[in-house]
Every structure is written in C-alpha cells, then in structure tokens.
Design a protein around this motif. Sequence first.
Motif: not given
Length: 204
Positions: A33-42
């Motif tokens: 489930r790792l995406t750029y958007r997920r990292v950015a949100s975190e």
Amino acid sequence: MVDYGVTESRYGKGRDALLDAAIRAVADDGLRRLTYRRVASEAGVGHTLVAHHFGSIDTLVEQALQRSFARSVATISTRPGSGDLNALFAGLSTFAEVDAVDQAFQFELMLESRRRPGLRPHVRRVRDAYVDAIGTELTLAGLEPDPALSHLIYSAAEGLILEQVTGDDREPTDAALNHLRGLLRRTARPTEGADTECMRLQGL
C-alpha cells in the motif's frame, strides 16, 4: 521555482524526514500500500515532493531500508567494537519496545521479498551486515570466527524481536538473550584472531 506544496512535516524537513514517513507507512499498512501519496500524507507534505526526492518507489524503499538498518544495527551491542558479551543485544528489547516501527518495517520487507525478487538483494545485504557485525563482536570476545554461528545468533535475535513486536512483552526476550549470553561466555576463549581484530578496529 517548483511549488511542492510543502506543509509542516510531523517528521521535520528534508529527505530523512520522508524516509522516516515511508518506514512508518510500511510498518502500519504494509509495503503493497506504499505510494507517494501515502508517504506524503504521513509526512504532512505534498506528494510531488516525495517523487522529486526519490524518483521511484523502489528507490524510496531501498533508501528507507538503509536508514532503518542504520538505526537498528546499534542494538547488536551497547558497547560496539568491545567484544563485551554482556553488552551483546543488551538494548535490543528496549529498542523493540520503544520503537517497534523499524523492526516492523524490516519484517514487512522480508516477507514481501518472497513475492518481489527485486527486494531480495537489499534484504540480504542488510541481513549480511547484521551477521558481520555480530561476527565481529564474537571474534573480539574470543570466539573463533564462525559465520554459521553468527547467522544462528542473528536468526535467534530476529525471532525474539518478531515475537515482541507482535504482542509479547520484553521479559521473555530479555530472559532468552541472557541465556544466550551465558552460553557464549562459556564458549569464549582468548584467541590470536580476537587480538588482531581488536587492534584493527582500534586503528593500531
């Protein structure tokens, strides 16, 4: 000048902050489930900033693994380079209790490497670095160099930490590691190899 939509990151600023966010995201949600958007949100930043720094998810994961390893390798000994068996894994259970994120992240990558062969060299490189560091401490303690023994000890420690980060408390971990140190102390003998390795590490 490109506007990356940076907001206040909960990890601070810069490349390392994004790597820490990726480590947390994988530990919480798994690698798939790792995406750029997920990292950015975190991290609390714009997702284009993550893409700008790393260029690909594979690069992000590889560098996050190296950062995670750099922190957790210190748990091998509270007196690195000393060969003090009393210090071997002395801080491991505390690290797993206080910051289970790095351990969970690494376990996630180990499991996912079964499905993604491209991950295997990175996971093995980290494993080999752990084993080599353990081997150095054992040699300095007076044990004959034995990669199989170092690998066995690494695997035992990994299994204990897996149990701890998935729900056990630290007492069984500490008890098992105390027993392991006792076994190693009874085996250790001063060797010429230990003296030579100690002098090498001290730059003599």
